[in-house]
Scaffold this active site. Structure first.
Site, PDB file in Angstrom:
ATOM      1  NE  ARG A 116      35.053  78.551  29.271  1.00  0.00           N
ATOM      2  CZ  ARG A 116      35.275  78.673  30.583  1.00  0.00           C
ATOM      3  NH1 ARG A 116      34.435  78.123  31.451  1.00  0.00           N
ATOM      4  NH2 ARG A 116      36.326  79.343  31.033  1.00  0.00           N
ATOM      5  CE  LYS A 168      57.425  75.777  18.887  1.00  0.00           C
ATOM      6  NZ  LYS A 168      58.288  76.833  19.429  1.00  0.00           N
TER       7      LYS A 168
END
Length: 318
Positions: A116, A168
């Site tokens: 992360r 998108k």
């Protein structure tokens, strides 16, 4: 406590419709489909998705959706996971394996799993093999729906999403929260309003239109609006109709209420009439003739151009 938690999780998982899912090169049962907890789509919403409509077992405008997928991936610094031809073949395979006659194929591409961090490697350093690619199908009524006959009732809400809605991405929490609240209040969906201009941008997952006389208006495309595939086809249909006109023009809720008709377009809705906004009727408050006509013209075009694996058009299925 752990056992009780697992039992509750099992009950929740049974709500997922059994199907065959594609995950990174494998076709697996939906209850066995997994990706890493370190996937950036899971941690950051760092992913792109597309939806291809399936009617009578054939694909509707699949090539256009895959072109938009490539454009969205490029905008966030990702590459296509495979060629458009290979992706198309996968979509056909998903339709075949799930015996899908009417509904959608959902596909999602994330940057992949890694430690992360807000900083991510370049597409050149990662390569397509690092990406996570998922596809699944959803049976849905497309051609004949209750809302196409009675019309949609929408609620206007402030557009609090990020300012790159032309991409998108899977970052859909804003739309999900507001649509969920609207449905609980008795609406079918939402139309977003730009808080700075008070102009309508788009719907929760669709483009917006109003009708005045023989002219159809839709907000101009910018970074707050997704360039809808269905919107583009609707525009083409209108411009080729001979007696209808299309114009890009921004409009307010007041403009909507002064219009004769309104409708929304998307892969799932096709072109579906909107009969009220904020519980106030649009025009007569009923499905209008132009909205009905545009929807039927869209369906006629769709049926004549359905694409099957290695074959084209509906005739190949009759």
């Amino acid at each position: 406590m752990a056992q009780a938690f697992q039992q509750q999780r099992k009950k929740i998982s049974t709500k997922i419709t059994p199907s065959i899912v594609y995950v990174n090169g494998e076709f697996v049962p939906s209850d066995k489909a997994t990706v890493s907890v370190f996937d950036r789509g899971f941690l950051f919403g760092d992913g792109i998705y597309e939806v291809v409509t399936v009617v009578r077992g054939g694909l509707l405008d699949g090539d256009l959706h895959l072109q938009r997928l490539q454009r969205s991936l490029r905008e966030v610094g990702m590459s296509m996971p495979m060629t458009q031809e290979a992706l198309t073949e996968l979509v056909h395979e998903m339709v075949y394996r799930n015996k899908l006659e009417e509904g959608v194929v959902y596909m999602q591409v994330t940057r992949g799993a890694m430690d992360r961090s807000f900083i991510f490697p370049s597409a050149e350093d990662l390569g397509p093999s690092s990406q996570n690619i998922v596809m699944f199908t959803q049976p849905l009524s497309i051609l004949d729906t209750p809302t196409s006959k009675r019309g949609l009732n929408v609620k206007s809400v402030p557009d609090l999403r990020w300012h790159r809605c032309d991409i998108k991405t899977v970052q859909l929490l804003g739309a999900s929260l507001m649509k969920t609240q609207a449905v609980r209040e008795g609406f079918d969906g939402i139309w977003f309003i730009n808080s700075y201009t008070n102009k309508i941008t788009e719907g929760d997952s669709n483009n917006c239109f109003i009708v005045r006389g023989n002219t159809v208006y839709s907000p101009s495309l910018d970074r707050n609006i997704l360039p809808g595939i269905t919107r583009a086809v609707v525009r083409e249909i209108i411009e080729k109709s001979g007696d209808l006109k299309f114009e890009e023009a921004d409009f307010t809720v007041a403009d909507v209420l002064a219009a004769d008709e309104a409708f929304s377009s998307s892969a799932g809705l096709l072109a579906t009439p909107v009969v009220s906004i904020d519980k106030q009727p649009i025009g007569s408050g009923k499905v209008g003739p132009i909205s009905q006509r545009i929807r039927q013209m869209y369906i006629d075009r769709a049926i004549s151009g359905l694409v099957y694996r290695g074959r084209h058009h509906l005739k190949s299925r009759l």
